[in-house]
Design an enzyme around this catalytic site. Structure first.
Site, PDB file in Angstrom:
ATOM      1  N   ARG A   1     -11.040   6.361   3.024  1.00 42.33           N
ATOM      2  CA  ARG A   1     -11.116   7.428   2.012  1.00 42.33           C
ATOM      3  C   ARG A   1     -12.562   7.766   1.672  1.00 42.33           C
ATOM      4  NH1 ARG A   1      -6.286   8.299   3.822  1.00 42.33           N
ATOM      5  NH2 ARG A   1      -4.610   7.121   2.795  1.00 42.33           N
TER       6      ARG A   1
ATOM      7  N   LYS B   1       0.520  -4.884   3.746  1.00 45.57           N
ATOM      8  CA  LYS B   1       1.577  -3.868   3.887  1.00 45.57           C
ATOM      9  C   LYS B   1       2.050  -3.791   5.341  1.00 45.57           C
ATOM     10  CE  LYS B   1      -1.942  -0.186   4.191  1.00 45.57           C
ATOM     11  NZ  LYS B   1      -2.579   0.933   3.483  1.00 45.57           N
ATOM     12  N   HIS B   2       3.269  -3.283   5.607  1.00 41.57           N
ATOM     13  CA  HIS B   2       4.282  -2.675   4.740  1.00 41.57           C
ATOM     14  C   HIS B   2       5.551  -3.506   4.875  1.00 41.57           C
ATOM     15  CE1 HIS B   2       1.570   0.496   6.312  1.00 41.57           C
ATOM     16  NE2 HIS B   2       1.681   1.056   5.110  1.00 41.57           N
TER      17      HIS B   2
ATOM     18  N   HIS C   1       6.077   8.870   6.027  1.00 39.56           N
ATOM     19  CA  HIS C   1       5.511   9.969   5.252  1.00 39.56           C
ATOM     20  C   HIS C   1       6.376  11.227   5.382  1.00 39.56           C
ATOM     21  CE1 HIS C   1       1.901   7.413   5.665  1.00 39.56           C
ATOM     22  NE2 HIS C   1       1.527   7.958   4.527  1.00 39.56           N
TER      23      HIS C   1
ATOM     24  N   ASP D   1       5.090   1.508  -1.623  1.00 41.60           N
ATOM     25  CA  ASP D   1       4.337   2.589  -0.997  1.00 41.60           C
ATOM     26  C   ASP D   1       4.553   3.836  -1.847  1.00 41.60           C
ATOM     27  OD1 ASP D   1       2.751   3.898   0.839  1.00 41.60           O
ATOM     28  OD2 ASP D   1       3.871   3.213   2.591  1.00 41.60           O
TER      29      ASP D   1
END
Length: 589
Positions: free
Chosen positions: A147, A237-238, A250, A323
């Site tokens: 990010r 995760k996950h 997603h 999530d």
């Protein structure tokens, strides 16, 4: 089949011979480096020896008892917002809803300096509104999932790390934590513990350590230790595993038709190791496991999976985090508000409500109804007071373990003052070790002349090279010519490249996630027909190798990061001997 990396005998040129000789002199016989073995146990939080006294368990329980329902629900959620600073609207929303935690996405970040300012504003706002420190989380996995991209080190992908020699694993994780904590973050949604056993997996691949569950377990244990001893809450995760899916949660609701015994033999091995290593948080997956959970609900909403399996059978007592509930696997099938209530009932302690999509001006409006539904569920007894207090206490325990309640001057927020040079040296060394030569049947490496055409698409990390593509950076270094095309080139672009290629002795073609861009294969096929030496740089998922069986020279880089670009160029010019090993099986085409 397992594609094997080429032996040193496939190389030509005096530079390769000299390098190989020096390696044998320095290292003797080169036996395969074993997968790292983590220490038997490690603490889940930074050492308390260097910290002042923290709150006692009774003090934490007393704090929970004093909180009202709004404040408790505010601790359960991890929200997102749409700005690069805490503006008046965002501040009012955080205060009104007594929000306790946030997740920061790329849309909120310009560079490291701005991110540092932003986290300071967030921490101050939330502390002043709730009197409790905030978790400020981020997805900084390394590889292609980062990010913050400017003013920080871009770390290799987990699969790149697995392909190399592994001795830098702890130092890499600690260095990542050093940078993130310096920017004011205290929670990293990493590492990915999914075992990528499905070559058609569209969302995990490079984010995983490979398809060997024990290797993934060992890598993850060390990475968690480095992150957490560096001051970051590690979120594994996950759970119970996203590696054997052929859909992306997603955008769809994946299904894994495995029994519990089958999961224990594969998917659960890394999570058990993470629990043994003291991981502070585990993220659930939005995946159906019909042979374990009889209702048609994903793991995030399943008491059987979250409480009975993760907490009771595996003995996990840290924070369980969902999530994002804005993913289509939840939002499109169950609705965020209903799913949020079911998840807390199932044993999930914290809910990510945020969305990384850009230009979502109504994100607060999307998340507020979820908060209201949770408050209503508590009032109606749908979420019991005991379940609510248990979740809040779990959250406050981890905040306390990491010293977040301690007054550290600027609201637990340090100015970003990190020496990145040492981190970058470490990353480049790791990237160099990951380079994997699959074959060089025509002895094309090192590149023999400057008459080389480099074909690639625009760089994923343009800031690192002043907005230059891989081809342009390589051409600058190796005195060739670069041409950029779309990731899925048109026939017109292909014909233009063929025309240009006629004037060059050697072609270097970068490919990236070919399953999503079928015209990359068309381009390669037509270039092969020219009968010129072609070097293929496989810069994305190594599963692209199933499309590259006809390419005589193939190098895997496991990513398109700045360090991977430099490592690939070093292989092309003969200054780096690629010694990486594939961490996954490659199926027949």
């Amino acid at each position: 089949m397992r594609c094997s990396s080429a032996s040193s005998s496939s190389f030509s040129g005096r530079r390769w011979s000299a390098m190989i000789l020096s390696l044998f002199i320095l290292a003797g016989c080169s036996n395969p480096i074993p997968v790292p073995t983590p220490e038997a146990a490690s603490t889940p939080a930074p050492s308390s020896d260097s910290m002042p006294d923290k709150m006692s368990e009774q003090q934490l329980k007393d704090l929970v008892a004093k909180m009202d329902v709004q404040e408790k629900v505010g601790q359960l959620v991890i929200v997102s917002f749409e700005t690069t600073e805490v503006d008046t609207k965002t501040e009012a929303w955080l205060r009104t809803n007594k929000i306790g935690n946030v997740i920061v996405y790329a849309k909120n970040i310009e560079n490291a300096e701005q991110a540092t300012s932003l986290t300071g504003q967030l921490q101050k706002t939330i502390r002043n509104a709730t009197q409790i420190p905030a978790f400020i989380g981020i997805d900084q996995e390394g590889g292609m999932v980062n990010r913050v991209r400017e003013g920080v080190t871009i770390f290799p992908s987990p699969m790149a790390i697995a392909a190399g020699r592994h001795e830098n694993l702890y130092s890499l994780a600690w260095s990542m934590a050093d940078e993130l904590s310096g920017m004011g973050f205290n929670m990293n949604f990493a590492p990915v513990l999914d075992v990528n056993s499905n070559p058609d997996n569209p969302v995990i691949h490079l984010r995983a350590y490979g398809d060997d569950p024990q290797a993934a377990a060992n890598f993850a244990s060390i990475w968690i230790k480095g992150l957490q001893e560096g001051g970051m809450v590690s979120v594994a995760k996950h759970f119970p595993g996203h590696g054997d899916t052929s859909e992306d949660s997603h955008f769809a609701l994946p299904k894994v038709n495995k029994t519990l015994d089958e999961l224990k033999a594969m998917e659960l091995i890394p999570f058990e190791a993470a629990i043994h290593s003291g991981v502070s948080a585990i993220m659930t997956s939005h995946i159906l496991f019909p042979k374990i959970e009889k209702e048609k609900i994903p793991a995030t909403l399943s008491k059987t999976i979250v409480t009975d399996l993760l907490k009771d059978e595996l003995g996990y007592n840290g924070i369980v985090i969902s999530d994002s509930l804005q993913m289509d696997a939840i939002q499109a099938h169950y609705g965020m508000a209903e799913a949020a209530v079911k998840a807390i009932q199932a044993g999930v302690d914290m809910l990510i409500l945020g969305d990384g999509k850009v230009l979502q001006p109504d994100s607060e409006d999307v998340q507020t109804p979820v908060i209201e539904a949770l408050i209503e569920a508590v009032g109606q007894g749908t979420i019991t007071a005991e379940r609510l207090d248990d979740a809040v206490l779990s959250i406050l325990r981890i905040k306390n373990d990491y010293g977040l309640f301690i007054d550290q001057g600027e609201q637990n927020h340090a100015p970003y003052d990190i020496d990145l040079n040492a981190h970058q040296v470490l990353v480049q060394e790791t990237s160099d070790q990951s380079m994997t030569l699959i074959r060089d049947d025509v002895s094309a490496l090192p590149l023999p002349t400057d008459s080389t055409l480099f074909v690639s698409f625009p760089c994923v990390y343009p800031l690192a090279f002043d907005k230059k593509s891989f081809g342009e950076v390589a051409a600058d270094s190796l005195f060739g010519k670069a041409v950029n095309v779309h990731q899925d080139p048109t026939q017109s672009e292909i014909e233009d490249i063929l025309q240009k290629a006629s004037g060059y002795d050697t072609i270097v073609l970068l490919v990236y996630n070919m399953a999503d861009s079928p015209n990359q294969l068309n381009l390669l096929t037509q270039l092969l027909e020219t009968e010129k030496p072609i070097v293929v740089i496989c810069a994305g998922s190594p599963y692209d190798l199933q499309y590259l069986e006809d390419a005589p020279t193939v190098l895997c880089t496991y990513g398109y990061t700045p360090s991977a670009v430099l490592s690939a160029i070093s292989v092309l010019n003969g200054t780096l001997l690629p010694e990486g090993k594939l961490p996954v099986e490659i199926p027949e085409k």
